[in-house]
Design a protein around this motif. Structure first.
Motif, PDB file in Angstrom:
ATOM      1  N   GLN A  58     -12.752  -5.402   3.025  1.00  0.00           N
ATOM      2  CA  GLN A  58     -11.637  -6.065   2.640  1.00  0.00           C
ATOM      3  C   GLN A  58     -11.957  -7.382   1.805  1.00  0.00           C
ATOM      4  O   GLN A  58     -12.730  -7.820   1.857  1.00  0.00           O
ATOM      5  N   PRO A  64      -3.857  -6.058   2.276  1.00  0.00           N
ATOM      6  CA  PRO A  64      -2.575  -5.453   2.800  1.00  0.00           C
ATOM      7  C   PRO A  64      -2.964  -3.973   3.276  1.00  0.00           C
ATOM      8  O   PRO A  64      -2.294  -3.403   4.073  1.00  0.00           O
ATOM      9  N   GLY A  67      -3.579  -3.534   6.883  1.00  0.00           N
ATOM     10  CA  GLY A  67      -2.664  -3.606   8.005  1.00  0.00           C
ATOM     11  C   GLY A  67      -2.290  -2.441   8.545  1.00  0.00           C
ATOM     12  O   GLY A  67      -2.625  -1.342   7.857  1.00  0.00           O
ATOM     13  N   ARG A  71       3.837  -0.799   4.790  1.00  0.00           N
ATOM     14  CA  ARG A  71       4.101  -2.091   3.993  1.00  0.00           C
ATOM     15  C   ARG A  71       3.464  -1.556   2.538  1.00  0.00           C
ATOM     16  O   ARG A  71       2.938  -0.411   2.285  1.00  0.00           O
ATOM     17  N   PRO A  91      -3.622  -0.192  12.182  1.00  0.00           N
ATOM     18  CA  PRO A  91      -4.475  -1.266  11.340  1.00  0.00           C
ATOM     19  C   PRO A  91      -6.139  -1.217  11.234  1.00  0.00           C
ATOM     20  O   PRO A  91      -6.468  -0.674  12.157  1.00  0.00           O
ATOM     21  N   GLY A 143       1.933  -6.368   0.321  1.00  0.00           N
ATOM     22  CA  GLY A 143       2.131  -6.924   1.647  1.00  0.00           C
ATOM     23  C   GLY A 143       3.239  -6.907   2.342  1.00  0.00           C
ATOM     24  O   GLY A 143       3.594  -6.962   3.436  1.00  0.00           O
ATOM     25  N   GLU A 145       6.513  -5.569   4.113  1.00  0.00           N
ATOM     26  CA  GLU A 145       6.943  -4.359   5.027  1.00  0.00           C
ATOM     27  C   GLU A 145       8.108  -3.970   4.359  1.00  0.00           C
ATOM     28  O   GLU A 145       9.130  -4.378   4.093  1.00  0.00           O
TER      29      GLU A 145
END
Length: 209
Positions: A58, A64, A67, A71, A91, A143, A145
């Motif tokens: 990451q 993003p 997650g 999204r 996630p 990022g 949604e």
């Protein structure tokens, strides 16, 4: 994520890809809305996939992707273009679908105004940079949604017949990530005119001195 697409996008990208074809992504702003029916996507699978931006873990840019599904992940490439992805999976999985091609089904005048270089309507969203530009997506959307009635949302549709879907190597990748045997993760609707042209990756060799 209690949305109509929650179950679809909770799956790994390479599984969700089959059912994303034919779905429509809608993006709205003060100028109006553009809707694109997806005809071509590419799957990427995080730290297990050498073709993925998240392969080495990451970063601020790729956050993003780590997650929950549902999204957007939008990135800048070649110093000039935005490309858009829809995050899939649970996630931490960093699984995402690159939106490679599609047909503008609503908001075509707005899409034309954003894509003045397009030679025809079939070229408005034929390729990932063109698709993101037609939708008006930028890094500010990374990022974000997907939300019913929000700036960006997904409209589900019955998937095409499996017999009408083709798979193959992803575009422009070399090395392990470009191995179409291990990662045949480009998915497209066969014969659709909005599917982009396949181009293999080009290895660049350092000149000897």
């Amino acid at each position: 994520m209690s949305t109509p697409w929650a179950e679809l996008l909770s799956r790994p990208a390479e599984e969700a890809a089959w059912d994303m074809l034919g779905c429509t992504i809608v993006v709205r702003d003060e100028a109006g809305a553009v809707a694109i029916r997806l005809t071509e996507v590419e799957a990427y699978s995080g730290e297990l996939d050498p073709g993925s931006h998240a392969y080495r873990g990451q970063t601020a840019r790729t956050a993003p992707m780590f997650g929950a599904g549902g999204r957007l992940y939008v990135y800048f490439t070649y110093g000039m273009h935005w490309c858009s992805n829809i995050v899939c999976g649970r996630p931490g999985s960093a699984s995402a679908l690159l939106l490679r091609g599609g047909e503008v089904v609503r908001g075509i005048d707005l899409a034309r105004s954003r894509r003045r270089a397009a030679r025809s309507d079939r070229d408005l969203a034929r390729g990932p940079a063109r698709l993101a530009q037609a939708l008006g997506l930028t890094g500010q959307d990374s990022g974000r949604e997907l939300a019913v009635g929000g700036r960006a949302e997904l409209e589900l549709a019955p998937p095409p017949r499996r017999a009408d879907v083709r798979t193959g190597p992803r575009v422009g990748l070399t090395g392990p990530g470009g191995d179409g045997t291990t990662f045949p993760w480009r998915f497209w609707i066969d014969g659709d005119p909005t599917v982009s042209t396949y181009r293999p990756g080009v290895r660049r060799h350092r000149r000897r001195t």
